[in-house]
Design a protein around this motif. Structure first.
Motif, mmCIF file in Angstrom:
data_model
loop_
_atom_site.group_PDB
_atom_site.id
_atom_site.type_symbol
_atom_site.label_atom_id
_atom_site.label_comp_id
_atom_site.label_asym_id
_atom_site.label_seq_id
_atom_site.Cartn_x
_atom_site.Cartn_y
_atom_site.Cartn_z
ATOM 1 N N UNK A 56 0.838 -1.184 0.000
ATOM 2 C CA UNK A 56 0.000 0.000 0.000
ATOM 3 C C UNK A 56 0.879 1.241 0.000
ATOM 4 N N UNK A 57 0.359 2.297 -0.543
ATOM 5 C CA UNK A 57 1.094 3.534 -0.542
ATOM 6 C C UNK A 57 1.136 4.188 0.822
ATOM 7 N N UNK A 58 2.223 4.882 1.073
ATOM 8 C CA UNK A 58 2.324 5.719 2.268
ATOM 9 C C UNK A 58 2.213 7.161 1.811
ATOM 10 N N UNK A 59 1.417 7.928 2.522
ATOM 11 C CA UNK A 59 1.099 9.274 2.058
ATOM 12 C C UNK A 59 1.409 10.324 3.118
ATOM 13 N N UNK A 60 1.741 11.498 2.626
ATOM 14 C CA UNK A 60 1.834 12.637 3.524
ATOM 15 C C UNK A 60 0.440 12.921 4.072
ATOM 16 N N UNK A 61 0.387 13.370 5.300
ATOM 17 C CA UNK A 61 -0.911 13.652 5.925
ATOM 18 C C UNK A 61 -1.723 14.653 5.097
ATOM 19 N N UNK A 62 -1.035 15.564 4.464
ATOM 20 C CA UNK A 62 -1.718 16.633 3.727
ATOM 21 C C UNK A 62 -2.440 16.136 2.476
ATOM 22 N N UNK A 66 -6.930 12.010 -0.713
ATOM 23 C CA UNK A 66 -7.098 12.759 -1.958
ATOM 24 C C UNK A 66 -6.192 12.225 -3.078
ATOM 25 N N UNK A 67 -5.013 11.744 -2.718
ATOM 26 C CA UNK A 67 -4.051 11.259 -3.704
ATOM 27 C C UNK A 67 -3.940 9.742 -3.608
ATOM 28 N N UNK A 68 -3.672 9.123 -4.748
ATOM 29 C CA UNK A 68 -3.472 7.682 -4.779
ATOM 30 C C UNK A 68 -2.296 7.351 -5.678
ATOM 31 N N UNK A 69 -1.364 6.578 -5.145
ATOM 32 C CA UNK A 69 -0.218 6.133 -5.927
ATOM 33 C C UNK A 69 -0.472 4.713 -6.415
#
Length: 116
Positions: A56-62, A66-69
């Motif tokens: 799974x992707x790891x995302x910045x909290x911001x 909203x974003x998907x890798x």
């Protein structure tokens, strides 16, 4: 050596969407660490989304929610789907990969501008 070429940036209104693509010059099947960073004017480069070991992707909290890798090994491409864009998402977005030999390669960047 891996060359990365980003595309898909542009100008979009707040609330809009963009999909960034990062095309690699060779197979990414064995590359477990790939992702996206961004750099806004006057700010340091920051992690946006990374995908390690195909999980799974790891995302910045911001950008969470909203974003998907994602990645398509057959197309040697990593994607960043960006929805509900905000003016603060304006930045140059860079794709990177880290090979098993721990070499890190960066793309040239693609500009994303979100107008309010």
């Amino acid at each position: 050596q891996v060359q990365l070429v980003e595309s898909g940036g542009g100008l979009v209104q707040a609330g809009g969407s963009l999909r960034l693509s990062c095309a690699a010059s060779r197979s990414i099947f064995s590359i477990n660490d790939m992702g996206w960073y961004r750099q806004a004017p006057g700010k340091q480069r920051e992690m946006v989304a990374v995908m390690i070991s195909g999980g799974r992707g790891n995302y910045a909290d911001s950008v969470k929610g909203r974003f998907t890798i994602s990645r398509d090994n057959a197309k040697k491409t990593v994607y960043l789907e960006m929805n509900s864009l905000k003016p603060e998402d304006t930045a140059v977005y860079y794709c990177y990969c880290k090979t098993n030999s721990r070499n890190v390669f960066w793309g040239q960047g693609t500009q994303v501008t979100v107008s309010s």
